[in-house]
Design a protein around this motif. Sequence first.
Motif, short mmCIF file in Angstrom:
data_model
loop_
_atom_site.label_atom_id
_atom_site.label_comp_id
_atom_site.label_asym_id
_atom_site.label_seq_id
_atom_site.Cartn_x
_atom_site.Cartn_y
_atom_site.Cartn_z
N ARG A 186 -25.68 -51.82 -3.78
CA ARG A 186 -26.77 -52.80 -3.60
C ARG A 186 -28.05 -52.13 -3.14
O ARG A 186 -29.15 -52.44 -3.64
N LEU A 187 -27.94 -51.22 -2.17
CA LEU A 187 -29.14 -50.55 -1.67
C LEU A 187 -29.72 -49.63 -2.73
O LEU A 187 -30.95 -49.59 -2.93
N ARG A 188 -28.89 -48.91 -3.43
CA ARG A 188 -29.38 -48.02 -4.49
C ARG A 188 -30.10 -48.81 -5.57
O ARG A 188 -31.17 -48.42 -6.05
N THR A 189 -29.54 -49.95 -5.93
CA THR A 189 -30.17 -50.81 -6.94
C THR A 189 -31.50 -51.34 -6.44
O THR A 189 -32.50 -51.37 -7.17
N ARG A 191 -37.28 -51.47 -6.53
CA ARG A 191 -38.39 -51.64 -5.58
C ARG A 191 -38.33 -53.02 -4.91
O ARG A 191 -39.32 -53.73 -4.83
N GLU A 192 -37.16 -53.37 -4.41
CA GLU A 192 -36.95 -54.65 -3.74
C GLU A 192 -36.68 -54.41 -2.24
O GLU A 192 -35.75 -53.68 -1.89
N SER A 193 -37.49 -55.01 -1.39
CA SER A 193 -37.30 -54.87 0.05
C SER A 193 -35.96 -55.46 0.47
O SER A 193 -35.51 -56.47 -0.09
N GLN A 194 -35.32 -54.81 1.46
CA GLN A 194 -34.03 -55.28 1.93
C GLN A 194 -33.93 -55.09 3.43
O GLN A 194 -34.49 -54.14 4.00
N ALA A 206 -29.95 -39.53 0.05
CA ALA A 206 -29.50 -38.18 -0.32
C ALA A 206 -28.97 -38.14 -1.75
O ALA A 206 -29.01 -37.09 -2.41
N GLY A 207 -28.49 -39.28 -2.25
CA GLY A 207 -27.94 -39.32 -3.60
C GLY A 207 -28.98 -39.53 -4.69
O GLY A 207 -28.65 -39.50 -5.88
N LEU A 208 -30.24 -39.73 -4.31
CA LEU A 208 -31.31 -39.89 -5.28
C LEU A 208 -31.76 -38.53 -5.81
O LEU A 208 -31.47 -37.50 -5.22
N SER A 209 -32.49 -38.54 -6.88
CA SER A 209 -33.04 -37.30 -7.40
C SER A 209 -34.09 -36.78 -6.44
O SER A 209 -34.61 -37.52 -5.60
N GLU A 210 -34.43 -35.51 -6.54
CA GLU A 210 -35.42 -34.93 -5.64
C GLU A 210 -36.76 -35.66 -5.74
O GLU A 210 -37.42 -35.91 -4.72
N ALA A 211 -37.16 -36.01 -6.96
CA ALA A 211 -38.43 -36.72 -7.15
C ALA A 211 -38.39 -38.08 -6.46
O ALA A 211 -39.39 -38.50 -5.86
N GLU A 212 -37.24 -38.77 -6.53
CA GLU A 212 -37.12 -40.07 -5.88
C GLU A 212 -37.09 -39.93 -4.36
O GLU A 212 -37.68 -40.75 -3.65
N MET A 248 -45.56 -54.71 2.20
CA MET A 248 -44.67 -55.31 1.21
C MET A 248 -45.41 -56.15 0.18
O MET A 248 -45.16 -56.03 -1.03
N TYR A 249 -46.32 -57.01 0.64
CA TYR A 249 -46.93 -57.99 -0.25
C TYR A 249 -48.30 -57.56 -0.78
O TYR A 249 -48.61 -57.74 -1.95
N ARG A 250 -49.12 -56.99 0.08
CA ARG A 250 -50.44 -56.55 -0.36
C ARG A 250 -50.34 -55.30 -1.22
O ARG A 250 -51.02 -55.17 -2.25
N CYS A 251 -49.49 -54.36 -0.79
CA CYS A 251 -49.38 -53.08 -1.49
C CYS A 251 -48.24 -53.05 -2.50
O CYS A 251 -48.07 -52.05 -3.21
N LYS A 252 -47.45 -54.14 -2.55
CA LYS A 252 -46.32 -54.20 -3.48
C LYS A 252 -45.38 -53.00 -3.29
O LYS A 252 -44.87 -52.43 -4.26
N THR A 253 -45.17 -52.63 -2.02
CA THR A 253 -44.33 -51.48 -1.69
C THR A 253 -43.15 -51.96 -0.85
O THR A 253 -43.34 -52.60 0.19
N PRO A 254 -41.92 -51.67 -1.26
CA PRO A 254 -40.75 -52.19 -0.53
C PRO A 254 -40.57 -51.55 0.84
O PRO A 254 -40.85 -50.36 1.03
N VAL A 255 -40.11 -52.36 1.79
CA VAL A 255 -39.79 -51.90 3.13
C VAL A 255 -38.33 -52.22 3.40
O VAL A 255 -37.90 -53.37 3.26
N TYR A 256 -37.56 -51.20 3.79
CA TYR A 256 -36.14 -51.37 4.08
C TYR A 256 -35.97 -51.26 5.59
O TYR A 256 -36.17 -50.19 6.17
#
Length: 272
Positions: free
Chosen positions: A20-23, A28-31, A50-56, A149-157
């Motif tokens: 769920r978190l990886r998805t 780009r969904e805040s959780q 840690a399981g993401l690609s280096e770029a991610e 989250m809303y102005r910048c459209k950037t997810p916050v976990y």
Amino acid sequence: MATAGVLSHVMVGREREMHRLRTAIRKRESQLIWGHCDAGKTFLIQRVIAGLSEAERRKCIYWTGPATGRQLVSHFLRGLYAAGDPVVCRKVHADRAGEFTLDRWLNMQSLLRLRGILFSAAEHGDYRFFVDHLPSPTHKMAHLLKEIMYRCKTPVYLASRGYSQREIGYAWSSYWADEYRIQLEPLTETVARELLEMCISNFGLRSLDLAGFREEILQFSERLPGSIVKMCKLAADARYHYGDRVKLKLVHVDYLMQSNQLAMNQTSTFVP
């Protein structure tokens, strides 16, 4: 579990939550990642990143601990600068600052300017911000997170022990529905026993008399993975041995005291 050395790369029973978190990260969904103390929230976040690609991974900016709004904004900007964000780098270099003078540059800027740079970079970038062990956010802190989250459209976990207003302050309205929350429940008994056996082996407990040990550990830990690992780690210390038996009640008391002290230290360092 991340503090247990030999078990620092072991995670069991959290496959669904990891998925769920990886998805959510890729979409780009805040959780809100929530669960009791030692449910494994921090470890889950760390293992997924840690399981993401280096770029991610370079696009994931992580903060843990108490913070003022300025401290959090400054930390995010440090992360963006390290990631080579063009907006942040341009602003820093325009003032003839750089990697070794970044902290001094940050301290010289007004919070208003720092927020503006952060919002501009976040809006034009592809970042994910992770906030862990943050005391219940004040109205100003929650407003900062909402703007990201809303102005910048950037997810916050956000990681927390609960999801109500009492537990996450004014940030509760950002994670108001189940689809925005990932709960880490106690492990199933089967999985908890699997983890327990791994701990017994890795911490060298098999040479001791473990009569009743397994059942008591599962009871005291309430099947929370961090509790199982930390109590087994304490149980390996000779101070808790009486002959070849483990004084498990003393282990449990000391584990609770250490956990309470850590929580108090985190709260006491918070400056509103």
